[in-house]
Design a protein around this motif. Sequence first.
Motif, mmCIF file in Angstrom:
data_model
loop_
_atom_site.group_PDB
_atom_site.id
_atom_site.type_symbol
_atom_site.label_atom_id
_atom_site.label_comp_id
_atom_site.label_asym_id
_atom_site.label_seq_id
_atom_site.Cartn_x
_atom_site.Cartn_y
_atom_site.Cartn_z
ATOM 1 N N LYS A 101 0.835 -1.204 0.000
ATOM 2 C CA LYS A 101 0.000 0.000 0.000
ATOM 3 C C LYS A 101 0.871 1.256 0.000
ATOM 4 O O LYS A 101 0.770 2.120 0.887
ATOM 5 C CB LYS A 101 -0.975 -0.012 1.179
ATOM 6 N N HIS A 102 1.704 1.348 -1.006
ATOM 7 C CA HIS A 102 2.650 2.452 -1.085
ATOM 8 C C HIS A 102 2.599 3.084 -2.467
ATOM 9 O O HIS A 102 2.527 2.401 -3.496
ATOM 10 C CB HIS A 102 4.067 1.937 -0.788
ATOM 11 N N LEU A 103 2.675 4.386 -2.448
ATOM 12 C CA LEU A 103 2.625 5.190 -3.679
ATOM 13 C C LEU A 103 3.818 6.141 -3.646
ATOM 14 O O LEU A 103 4.163 6.668 -2.576
ATOM 15 C CB LEU A 103 1.332 6.000 -3.651
ATOM 16 N N SER A 104 4.465 6.347 -4.771
ATOM 17 C CA SER A 104 5.538 7.335 -4.790
ATOM 18 C C SER A 104 5.446 8.203 -6.040
ATOM 19 O O SER A 104 4.922 7.785 -7.067
ATOM 20 C CB SER A 104 6.910 6.664 -4.712
ATOM 21 N N LEU A 105 5.942 9.406 -5.897
ATOM 22 C CA LEU A 105 6.004 10.362 -6.994
ATOM 23 C C LEU A 105 7.465 10.699 -7.216
ATOM 24 O O LEU A 105 8.138 11.150 -6.285
ATOM 25 C CB LEU A 105 5.214 11.630 -6.668
ATOM 26 N N GLN A 106 7.939 10.473 -8.413
ATOM 27 C CA GLN A 106 9.305 10.814 -8.763
ATOM 28 C C GLN A 106 9.285 12.017 -9.698
ATOM 29 O O GLN A 106 8.562 12.010 -10.691
ATOM 30 C CB GLN A 106 10.003 9.628 -9.425
ATOM 31 N N ILE A 107 10.075 13.017 -9.358
ATOM 32 C CA ILE A 107 10.193 14.204 -10.197
ATOM 33 C C ILE A 107 11.626 14.259 -10.697
ATOM 34 O O ILE A 107 12.576 14.295 -9.900
ATOM 35 C CB ILE A 107 9.868 15.497 -9.411
ATOM 36 N N ALA A 108 11.782 14.249 -11.994
ATOM 37 C CA ALA A 108 13.118 14.285 -12.581
ATOM 38 C C ALA A 108 13.589 15.721 -12.741
ATOM 39 O O ALA A 108 12.796 16.630 -13.011
ATOM 40 C CB ALA A 108 13.101 13.586 -13.939
ATOM 41 N N ALA A 109 14.899 15.917 -12.549
ATOM 42 C CA ALA A 109 15.519 17.235 -12.761
ATOM 43 C C ALA A 109 14.703 18.325 -12.080
ATOM 44 O O ALA A 109 14.207 19.261 -12.719
ATOM 45 C CB ALA A 109 15.668 17.510 -14.255
ATOM 46 N N THR A 110 14.580 18.214 -10.765
ATOM 47 C CA THR A 110 13.731 19.114 -9.991
ATOM 48 C C THR A 110 14.136 20.577 -10.193
ATOM 49 O O THR A 110 15.332 20.916 -10.205
ATOM 50 C CB THR A 110 13.812 18.747 -8.502
ATOM 51 N N GLN A 111 13.130 21.415 -10.336
ATOM 52 C CA GLN A 111 13.337 22.840 -10.590
ATOM 53 C C GLN A 111 12.776 23.673 -9.445
ATOM 54 O O GLN A 111 11.902 23.201 -8.712
ATOM 55 C CB GLN A 111 12.630 23.222 -11.897
ATOM 56 N N PRO A 112 13.229 24.908 -9.293
ATOM 57 C CA PRO A 112 12.675 25.759 -8.214
ATOM 58 C C PRO A 112 11.156 25.879 -8.274
ATOM 59 O O PRO A 112 10.495 25.953 -7.238
ATOM 60 C CB PRO A 112 13.359 27.113 -8.476
#
Lengths: 112, 114
Positions: free
Chosen positions: A71-82
Amino acid sequence: GESVGLHLPTLSVQEGDNSIINCAYSNSASDYFIWYKQESGKGPQFIIDIRSNMDKRQGQRVTVLLNKTVKHLSLQIAATQPGDSAVYFCAENSNAGNMLTFGGGTRLMVKP
Amino acid sequence: KAGVTQTPRYLIKTRGQQVTLSCSPISGHRSVSWYQQTPGQGLQFLFEYFSETQRNKGNFPGRFSGRQFSNSRSEMNVSTLELGDSALYLCASTPLGLDNSPLHFGNGTRLTVT
């Protein structure tokens, strides 16, 4: 702007790095999950969603992973920006209607 | 296409008064939901309307009520305001339901009860 959570867990990342925001959901019957981004003074903004018949879905610079076993969800954001600095919420839907149950949120801070 | 519009943006009321908040959904959206957001409780579902009928209701007292008009615009009302009702009230719309489309939120009405 409005305060959306005084004691939110905070993730601090360097600009250009990848970010991973995690969420544990509560209901094993939930079959639809959404990630929202909320900036100060604004309402939640839809980022990406996933249904329980999938375990991964990709958007522009974002990926959502779903692990139903734990029961786990994740959000990955590539090349994070301000501009990614905001509070991120996961939400789940487990009934036939449109009621979403939201997680407590994670504050993402991007250091230039 | 215009987004979800909520009015007013800010409200200050006194304990015991009542308040009405308004929401215009995205054009063509027939489902409107309301959520309360506070630092302590986070985002909590209030109710959902579809075709002028309340379809779902959250765990809030009867002082919280709502309605939807034939043009899908919605209002929510809080009577006998309490200090704890101070919150950001968010409206969200979707064409039919989550089977087809996510909820799209407005920027909310900030209610302060003094």
